[in-house]
Design an enzyme around this catalytic site. Structure first.
Site, mmCIF file in Angstrom:
data_model
loop_
_atom_site.group_PDB
_atom_site.id
_atom_site.type_symbol
_atom_site.label_atom_id
_atom_site.label_comp_id
_atom_site.label_asym_id
_atom_site.label_seq_id
_atom_site.Cartn_x
_atom_site.Cartn_y
_atom_site.Cartn_z
ATOM 1 N N TYR A 276 122.770 13.656 19.187
ATOM 2 C CA TYR A 276 123.132 15.026 19.539
ATOM 3 C C TYR A 276 122.442 15.931 18.528
ATOM 4 O O TYR A 276 122.757 15.896 17.334
ATOM 5 C CB TYR A 276 124.649 15.215 19.483
ATOM 6 C CG TYR A 276 125.133 16.525 20.059
ATOM 7 C CD1 TYR A 276 125.538 16.611 21.383
ATOM 8 C CD2 TYR A 276 125.178 17.684 19.290
ATOM 9 C CE1 TYR A 276 125.972 17.811 21.928
ATOM 10 C CE2 TYR A 276 125.610 18.882 19.822
ATOM 11 C CZ TYR A 276 126.008 18.941 21.140
ATOM 12 O OH TYR A 276 126.433 20.142 21.675
ATOM 13 N N TYR A 368 135.074 14.868 24.205
ATOM 14 C CA TYR A 368 134.872 15.914 23.208
ATOM 15 C C TYR A 368 136.001 15.977 22.180
ATOM 16 O O TYR A 368 135.877 16.661 21.173
ATOM 17 C CB TYR A 368 134.744 17.272 23.893
ATOM 18 C CG TYR A 368 133.521 17.398 24.780
ATOM 19 C CD1 TYR A 368 132.467 16.507 24.696
ATOM 20 C CD2 TYR A 368 133.437 18.422 25.718
ATOM 21 C CE1 TYR A 368 131.364 16.624 25.511
ATOM 22 C CE2 TYR A 368 132.321 18.552 26.545
ATOM 23 C CZ TYR A 368 131.301 17.644 26.431
ATOM 24 O OH TYR A 368 130.206 17.773 27.246
#
Length: 407
Positions: A276, A368
């Protein structure tokens, strides 16, 4: 248009038609807008815009590659040697009619004299979208630094490539932030792992087994060999730094979650999938941007909170394929903190590893709220991302164990 040294990106305000006309006037070539030596000297069909029948003959309105739309001409079917484009034209027409009829059985009439304007307009939009997505795919594959391919697919709507997104392979630090510091030496191993290999020097165990699969529990850090280490590129402790090993597809979801990512290859459990990445900014700047993003209805902020909460990764404008990975309450990816050429605990690299076997064609997701991505905010249906908690957001993951909300 990319600015000097890639420091800033400035969008070109001229239309594609204007650029094509300028290139032709000056006899210049530009592959990115379809102007090649071949198209300067000849006519090549770019896509078909419309259809009509006159005096028993079928005609198609042709958009010529590298020529503005003002140069479109009606051509008889016998002049066209573009079977794939004809197939696309027919498929797009039938797709439009099917949607209008809400899934009812489609009866194609061969005696139609002309298409309705709405159908022709849809066909042109689909053709332009197909070309734009193809160019975006080519751009992504030019910029990536790993061997695996990136594909792009949209069979759902007319959405094209993101307007303000720039592909990067590693962190893009804001001024004053150094993401490459703390390393002055490496291991002396001839065959890692060894007693004094990098993980043990940091006080942890080697993260990978002999099959190069993850063997540590979530929450523990990964210390890979760095650029100062004696070991070579085939070292079993060099995994994340080699980049995504799987071919992936950025695709348009059909349930209102915007873009998503699916794998084109099967992935075994505990395998590295992707990093990421984005802009590395201070938490204060992240708070300021977060307020702006809330007004827009989206954000891509990811707190680097392994040791502290001084920095945040913002993947809104700059990022890689992970920018498009959606949330799931039953994910197949897990977040891990990685240290390679930087031992600053405030600035780990973020890696996503598989939590179970993943089939080819399956969407990639991560939670998340999992450890390593603490706190959340709202995001639009165009793609949700980890960030600071602000607004309670409905979850659309569809998992059996769905919590109902992202935060």
């Amino acid at each position: 248009m990319e600015g000097w040294r890639g420091a800033w990106y400035v969008p070109c305000l001229a239309s594609l038609e204007t650029l094509q006309e300028l290139c032709r006037k000056e006899n210049l070539t530009c592959k990115s807008i379809g102007i090649t030596n071949r198209s300067l000297k000849s006519y090549e069909v770019e896509y078909l815009c419309d259809y009509k029948v006159e005096e028993g003959k079928a005609y198609y309105l042709v958009k010529w590659k590298g020529w503005p739309e003002s140069s479109n001409t009606w051509e008889p079917r016998k002049h066209l040697n573009c079977p794939l484009l004809l197939q696309n034209f027919l498929r797009d027409k039938n797709e439009y009619l099917s949607r209008v009829r809400e899934g009812k059985a489609l009866k194609v009439r061969n005696h139609v004299k002309a298409l309705k304007p709405a159908i022709a307009d849809y066909i042109v939009k689909k053709a332009k979208q197909r070309i734009a997505l193809q160019r975006w795919k080519e751009e992504l594959n030019r910029k990536k630094n790993h061997k695996a391919m990136i594909l792009v697919e949209n069979t759902v709507d007319l959405e094209g490539p993101p307007v303000d997104f720039y592909y990067i392979n590693e962190y893009k630090p804001a001024p004053g932030i150094n993401v490459l510091n703390g390393i002055t030496t490496g291991c002396e191993c001839a065959d890692c792992p060894a007693e004094k290999c990098c993980p043990k020097e940091a006080g942890f165990i080697l993260a990978y087994n002999k099959h190069k699969k993850l063997k540590i529990q979530p929450g523990l850090p990964i210390y890979e060999c760095n650029s100062y280490c004696r070991c070579g590129p085939d070292c079993p402790n060099r995994i994340v730094q080699k980049g995504t090993p799987y071919s992936l597809c950025i695709f348009r979801t059909n349930n209102g979650r915007g873009w998503g990512v699916k794998t084109l290859q099967k992935i075994k459990t505990n395998s590295f999938v992707m990093e990421y990445v984005g802009e590395v900014i201070t938490s204060e700047e992240a708070e300021r941007r977060g307020q702006l993003y809330d007004n827009q209805g989206n954000t891509y902020l990811f707190d680097l909170d392994y040791d502290s909460d001084e920095f945040t990764v913002d993947a809104a404008r700059y990022g890689n394929v992970s920018h498009f990975v959606n949330h799931s309450c039953d994910p197949n990816l897990q977040v891990f903190n990685v240290f390679i050429d930087n031992l600053d605990l405030r600035l780990p690299r973020i890696a996503l590893f598989s939590t179970r076997p993943i089939k080819a064609g399956e969407e990639l997701t991560f939670d998340y709220q999992m450890k390593g991505s603490i706190d959340l905010t709202s995001d639009s249906a165009e793609g949700l991302s980890p960030s600071k908690k602000r607004i309670r957001t409905v979850c659309k993951c569809g998992a059996m164990c769905c919590r109902g909300y992202l935060n």
